[in-house]
Design a protein around this motif. Structure first.
Motif, PDB file in Angstrom:
ATOM      1  N   LEU A 298      17.299  70.990  19.048  1.00 46.79           N
ATOM      2  CA  LEU A 298      16.347  69.913  19.348  1.00 46.79           C
ATOM      3  C   LEU A 298      17.009  68.856  20.217  1.00 46.79           C
ATOM      4  O   LEU A 298      18.232  68.691  20.225  1.00 46.79           O
ATOM      5  CB  LEU A 298      15.823  69.272  18.064  1.00 46.79           C
ATOM      6  N   THR A 299      16.169  68.120  20.949  1.00 47.19           N
ATOM      7  CA  THR A 299      16.654  67.063  21.835  1.00 47.19           C
ATOM      8  C   THR A 299      16.030  65.728  21.438  1.00 47.19           C
ATOM      9  O   THR A 299      14.802  65.632  21.302  1.00 47.19           O
ATOM     10  CB  THR A 299      16.299  67.362  23.305  1.00 47.19           C
ATOM     11  N   VAL A 300      16.877  64.721  21.259  1.00 49.88           N
ATOM     12  CA  VAL A 300      16.432  63.371  20.912  1.00 49.88           C
ATOM     13  C   VAL A 300      16.783  62.434  22.061  1.00 49.88           C
ATOM     14  O   VAL A 300      17.926  62.430  22.539  1.00 49.88           O
ATOM     15  CB  VAL A 300      17.108  62.876  19.612  1.00 49.88           C
ATOM     16  N   ILE A 301      15.799  61.654  22.515  1.00 52.76           N
ATOM     17  CA  ILE A 301      16.032  60.656  23.556  1.00 52.76           C
ATOM     18  C   ILE A 301      16.071  59.270  22.917  1.00 52.76           C
ATOM     19  O   ILE A 301      15.181  58.909  22.139  1.00 52.76           O
ATOM     20  CB  ILE A 301      14.928  60.691  24.631  1.00 52.76           C
ATOM     21  N   ASN A 302      17.087  58.507  23.252  1.00 49.86           N
ATOM     22  CA  ASN A 302      17.158  57.101  22.861  1.00 49.86           C
ATOM     23  C   ASN A 302      16.860  56.257  24.095  1.00 49.86           C
ATOM     24  O   ASN A 302      17.624  56.283  25.067  1.00 49.86           O
ATOM     25  CB  ASN A 302      18.551  56.740  22.327  1.00 49.86           C
ATOM     26  N   ALA A 303      15.746  55.529  24.058  1.00 50.30           N
ATOM     27  CA  ALA A 303      15.354  54.668  25.177  1.00 50.30           C
ATOM     28  C   ALA A 303      15.350  53.223  24.686  1.00 50.30           C
ATOM     29  O   ALA A 303      14.395  52.776  24.048  1.00 50.30           O
ATOM     30  CB  ALA A 303      13.972  55.067  25.692  1.00 50.30           C
ATOM     31  N   PHE A 304      16.418  52.506  24.992  1.00 49.39           N
ATOM     32  CA  PHE A 304      16.573  51.133  24.508  1.00 49.39           C
ATOM     33  C   PHE A 304      16.458  50.150  25.676  1.00 49.39           C
ATOM     34  O   PHE A 304      17.348  50.084  26.526  1.00 49.39           O
ATOM     35  CB  PHE A 304      17.905  50.979  23.776  1.00 49.39           C
ATOM     36  N   PHE A 305      15.355  49.414  25.676  1.00 46.69           N
ATOM     37  CA  PHE A 305      15.087  48.438  26.726  1.00 46.69           C
ATOM     38  C   PHE A 305      15.652  47.069  26.365  1.00 46.69           C
ATOM     39  O   PHE A 305      15.536  46.137  27.157  1.00 46.69           O
ATOM     40  CB  PHE A 305      13.575  48.335  26.963  1.00 46.69           C
ATOM     41  N   GLU A 306      16.213  46.952  25.173  1.00 49.33           N
ATOM     42  CA  GLU A 306      16.933  45.761  24.745  1.00 49.33           C
ATOM     43  C   GLU A 306      18.320  46.183  24.265  1.00 49.33           C
ATOM     44  O   GLU A 306      18.505  47.315  23.807  1.00 49.33           O
ATOM     45  CB  GLU A 306      16.205  45.045  23.592  1.00 49.33           C
ATOM     46  N   ASN A 307      19.277  45.274  24.344  1.00 49.11           N
ATOM     47  CA  ASN A 307      20.634  45.576  23.926  1.00 49.11           C
ATOM     48  C   ASN A 307      20.703  45.903  22.445  1.00 49.11           C
ATOM     49  O   ASN A 307      19.916  45.386  21.643  1.00 49.11           O
ATOM     50  CB  ASN A 307      21.562  44.400  24.234  1.00 49.11           C
ATOM     51  N   SER A 308      21.639  46.750  22.083  1.00 42.99           N
ATOM     52  CA  SER A 308      21.800  47.133  20.679  1.00 42.99           C
ATOM     53  C   SER A 308      23.191  47.727  20.481  1.00 42.99           C
ATOM     54  O   SER A 308      23.716  48.405  21.364  1.00 42.99           O
ATOM     55  CB  SER A 308      20.742  48.168  20.280  1.00 42.99           C
ATOM     56  N   THR A 309      23.754  47.463  19.327  1.00 43.33           N
ATOM     57  CA  THR A 309      24.983  48.134  18.904  1.00 43.33           C
ATOM     58  C   THR A 309      24.680  49.033  17.713  1.00 43.33           C
ATOM     59  O   THR A 309      24.789  50.264  17.781  1.00 43.33           O
ATOM     60  CB  THR A 309      26.076  47.119  18.521  1.00 43.33           C
ATOM     61  N   ARG A 310      24.269  48.425  16.603  1.00 37.71           N
ATOM     62  CA  ARG A 310      24.067  49.150  15.350  1.00 37.71           C
ATOM     63  C   ARG A 310      22.964  50.210  15.459  1.00 37.71           C
ATOM     64  O   ARG A 310      23.161  51.381  15.115  1.00 37.71           O
ATOM     65  CB  ARG A 310      23.733  48.162  14.219  1.00 37.71           C
ATOM     66  N   THR A 311      21.780  49.806  15.929  1.00 35.00           N
ATOM     67  CA  THR A 311      20.647  50.732  15.932  1.00 35.00           C
ATOM     68  C   THR A 311      20.856  51.873  16.924  1.00 35.00           C
ATOM     69  O   THR A 311      20.643  53.042  16.602  1.00 35.00           O
ATOM     70  CB  THR A 311      19.347  49.975  16.250  1.00 35.00           C
ATOM     71  N   LEU A 312      21.266  51.541  18.145  1.00 36.96           N
ATOM     72  CA  LEU A 312      21.461  52.580  19.161  1.00 36.96           C
ATOM     73  C   LEU A 312      22.519  53.590  18.741  1.00 36.96           C
ATOM     74  O   LEU A 312      22.287  54.806  18.760  1.00 36.96           O
ATOM     75  CB  LEU A 312      21.857  51.927  20.492  1.00 36.96           C
ATOM     76  N   LEU A 313      23.693  53.099  18.340  1.00 35.79           N
ATOM     77  CA  LEU A 313      24.770  54.021  17.997  1.00 35.79           C
ATOM     78  C   LEU A 313      24.481  54.801  16.724  1.00 35.79           C
ATOM     79  O   LEU A 313      24.821  55.979  16.613  1.00 35.79           O
ATOM     80  CB  LEU A 313      26.085  53.258  17.868  1.00 35.79           C
ATOM     81  N   SER A 314      23.840  54.159  15.757  1.00 33.80           N
ATOM     82  CA  SER A 314      23.567  54.880  14.508  1.00 33.80           C
ATOM     83  C   SER A 314      22.542  55.980  14.715  1.00 33.80           C
ATOM     84  O   SER A 314      22.651  57.057  14.116  1.00 33.80           O
ATOM     85  CB  SER A 314      23.109  53.911  13.407  1.00 33.80           C
ATOM     86  N   PHE A 315      21.549  55.757  15.579  1.00 33.03           N
ATOM     87  CA  PHE A 315      20.597  56.829  15.875  1.00 33.03           C
ATOM     88  C   PHE A 315      21.293  57.970  16.627  1.00 33.03           C
ATOM     89  O   PHE A 315      21.011  59.144  16.390  1.00 33.03           O
ATOM     90  CB  PHE A 315      19.417  56.305  16.691  1.00 33.03           C
ATOM     91  N   GLU A 316      22.190  57.626  17.538  1.00 35.13           N
ATOM     92  CA  GLU A 316      22.904  58.672  18.276  1.00 35.13           C
ATOM     93  C   GLU A 316      23.802  59.475  17.337  1.00 35.13           C
ATOM     94  O   GLU A 316      23.810  60.721  17.375  1.00 35.13           O
ATOM     95  CB  GLU A 316      23.736  58.062  19.401  1.00 35.13           C
ATOM     96  N   ILE A 317      24.543  58.790  16.490  1.00 36.10           N
ATOM     97  CA  ILE A 317      25.417  59.480  15.541  1.00 36.10           C
ATOM     98  C   ILE A 317      24.594  60.302  14.553  1.00 36.10           C
ATOM     99  O   ILE A 317      24.934  61.443  14.230  1.00 36.10           O
ATOM    100  CB  ILE A 317      26.309  58.467  14.809  1.00 36.10           C
ATOM    101  N   ALA A 318      23.485  59.719  14.084  1.00 38.70           N
ATOM    102  CA  ALA A 318      22.623  60.430  13.131  1.00 38.70           C
ATOM    103  C   ALA A 318      22.122  61.741  13.718  1.00 38.70           C
ATOM    104  O   ALA A 318      22.177  62.794  13.079  1.00 38.70           O
ATOM    105  CB  ALA A 318      21.449  59.538  12.730  1.00 38.70           C
ATOM    106  N   ALA A 319      21.614  61.680  14.946  1.00 41.26           N
ATOM    107  CA  ALA A 319      21.077  62.887  15.568  1.00 41.26           C
ATOM    108  C   ALA A 319      22.163  63.936  15.803  1.00 41.26           C
ATOM    109  O   ALA A 319      21.957  65.138  15.575  1.00 41.26           O
ATOM    110  CB  ALA A 319      20.398  62.523  16.885  1.00 41.26           C
ATOM    111  N   LYS A 320      23.336  63.487  16.235  1.00 45.49           N
ATOM    112  CA  LYS A 320      24.421  64.432  16.498  1.00 45.49           C
ATOM    113  C   LYS A 320      24.938  65.065  15.219  1.00 45.49           C
ATOM    114  O   LYS A 320      25.299  66.257  15.205  1.00 45.49           O
ATOM    115  CB  LYS A 320      25.541  63.727  17.255  1.00 45.49           C
ATOM    116  N   ARG A 321      24.996  64.298  14.136  1.00 43.53           N
ATOM    117  CA  ARG A 321      25.451  64.872  12.868  1.00 43.53           C
ATOM    118  C   ARG A 321      24.457  65.879  12.312  1.00 43.53           C
ATOM    119  O   ARG A 321      24.822  66.740  11.512  1.00 43.53           O
ATOM    120  CB  ARG A 321      25.717  63.760  11.855  1.00 43.53           C
ATOM    121  N   LEU A 322      23.201  65.776  12.774  1.00 47.62           N
ATOM    122  CA  LEU A 322      22.198  66.755  12.376  1.00 47.62           C
ATOM    123  C   LEU A 322      22.158  67.940  13.337  1.00 47.62           C
ATOM    124  O   LEU A 322      21.362  68.852  13.158  1.00 47.62           O
ATOM    125  CB  LEU A 322      20.820  66.095  12.304  1.00 47.62           C
ATOM    126  N   GLY A 323      22.998  67.902  14.359  1.00 48.72           N
ATOM    127  CA  GLY A 323      23.091  69.032  15.275  1.00 48.72           C
ATOM    128  C   GLY A 323      22.223  68.941  16.512  1.00 48.72           C
ATOM    129  O   GLY A 323      22.156  69.902  17.293  1.00 48.72           O
TER     130      GLY A 323
END
Length: 298
Positions: free
Chosen positions: A41-66
């Motif tokens: 599966l492919t997950v797109i993160n589209a963040f039009f505002e700055n983020s550290t916690r939310t952006l990175l945690s979604f990226e890590i979450a998706a990658k840990r799920l494969g």
């Protein structure tokens, strides 16, 4: 199914996310974390505002799920050439992602995008609207610490007027049976909520959740002198002493030390859950991605 608001979820789905989040929390503390639940599966993160916690945690979450993760470079996208949000959504949809996480400065933008997408859309924060996954991870953090949410006295204090985190937390924590106390400066309280003194809100509380002052969303400056906000509306050691002896401190971040909270309190290993919130964020977002893409991997 989309996750645009806490109201998007049934009570059963909330319970499932919290239970699965607790399971993924323990999983993430293992030496190796290579689940294949979202393999292919492919997950797109589209963040039009700055983020550290939310952006990175979604990226890590998706990658840990494969899953494969694509982070949209908004600053380098055709948005900067005048492309509308709707046309951007149509373009992303044509690439056939399996989930889209969006953060946007306009309230309601994720709903606009969701109406044009054939995949689940997750609201990563929209203007002063909502931030549902933050509320879910906050509830999971509270449950991890206390074993339950129902019946707890929880003070949410600070800039409630501009806080999407507060809006989602008020909805969710009330649904889970918490006794909420809401406080902030009169000018930073929503029109439908009465202003409450922070000392009254913290008195006897078991959880004190502080909110950042979102000066970037204000039309008028508060006009406070250095240190004045902390003294009048922030969390100090003297103010925390009014809470229960075992009271926990929370903050969604980023923290303005010396403004809404004293730095020593934010770092207190016995009381502060702020870093635990970040860790729980990865686990809960894994649960959310797993739930929303379940039909695609069935």
């Amino acid at each position: 199914m989309h996750l645009l608001s806490i109201d998007s979820l049934s009570d059963a789905q909330v319970a499932l996310i919290l239970d699965e989040g607790a399971r993924w929390f323990e999983y993430n503390r293992q030496p190796r974390r290579n689940s294949k639940r979202l393999d292919g599966l492919t997950v797109i993160n589209a963040f039009f505002e700055n983020s550290t916690r939310t952006l990175l945690s979604f990226e890590i979450a998706a990658k840990r799920l494969g899953a494969q993760v694509v982070v949209m470079q908004v600053e380098r996208s055709s948005i900067k050439k005048g492309e509308t949000l709707e046309d951007t959504a149509r373009t992303l949809n044509a690439m056939r992602p399996d989930a889209l996480v969006i953060r946007h400065g306009t309230s309601g933008a994720p709903g606009t995008v969701a109406a044009l997408m054939d995949c689940p859309v997750i609201n990563g924060g929209d203007g002063i609207g909502e931030h549902p996954t933050q509320a879910l991870l906050d509830a999971a953090t509270i449950r991890h610490r206390f074993g339950h949410v129902a019946g707890l006295r929880i003070a949410i204090c600070g800039d409630l007027k501009h806080s999407r985190v507060a809006r989602s937390n008020i909805k969710l924590l009330r649904r889970l049976g918490a006794d909420l106390r809401l406080a902030g400066p009169p000018s930073l309280m929503p029109d439908d909520l009465p202003a409450c003194d922070i000392d009254q809100a913290v008195d006897g509380a078991e959880v004190v959740m502080m909110l950042r002052v979102q000066r970037e969303r204000m039309t008028e400056d508060l006009g406070d002198a250095p240190g004045e906000y902390l003294d009048r509306y922030g969390l100090t050691a003297a103010r925390l002493a009014k809470a229960t002896p075992h009271a926990a401190i929370m903050h969604p971040g980023p923290i303005n030390r010396g403004v809404e909270i004293e730095g020593d309190l934010a770092d207190d290993p016995a009381r502060s859950l702020i870093i635990l919130q970040v860790e729980m964020g990865v686990a809960v977002r894994m649960a959310c991605l797993d739930l929303l893409t379940a039909e695609r991997v069935a």
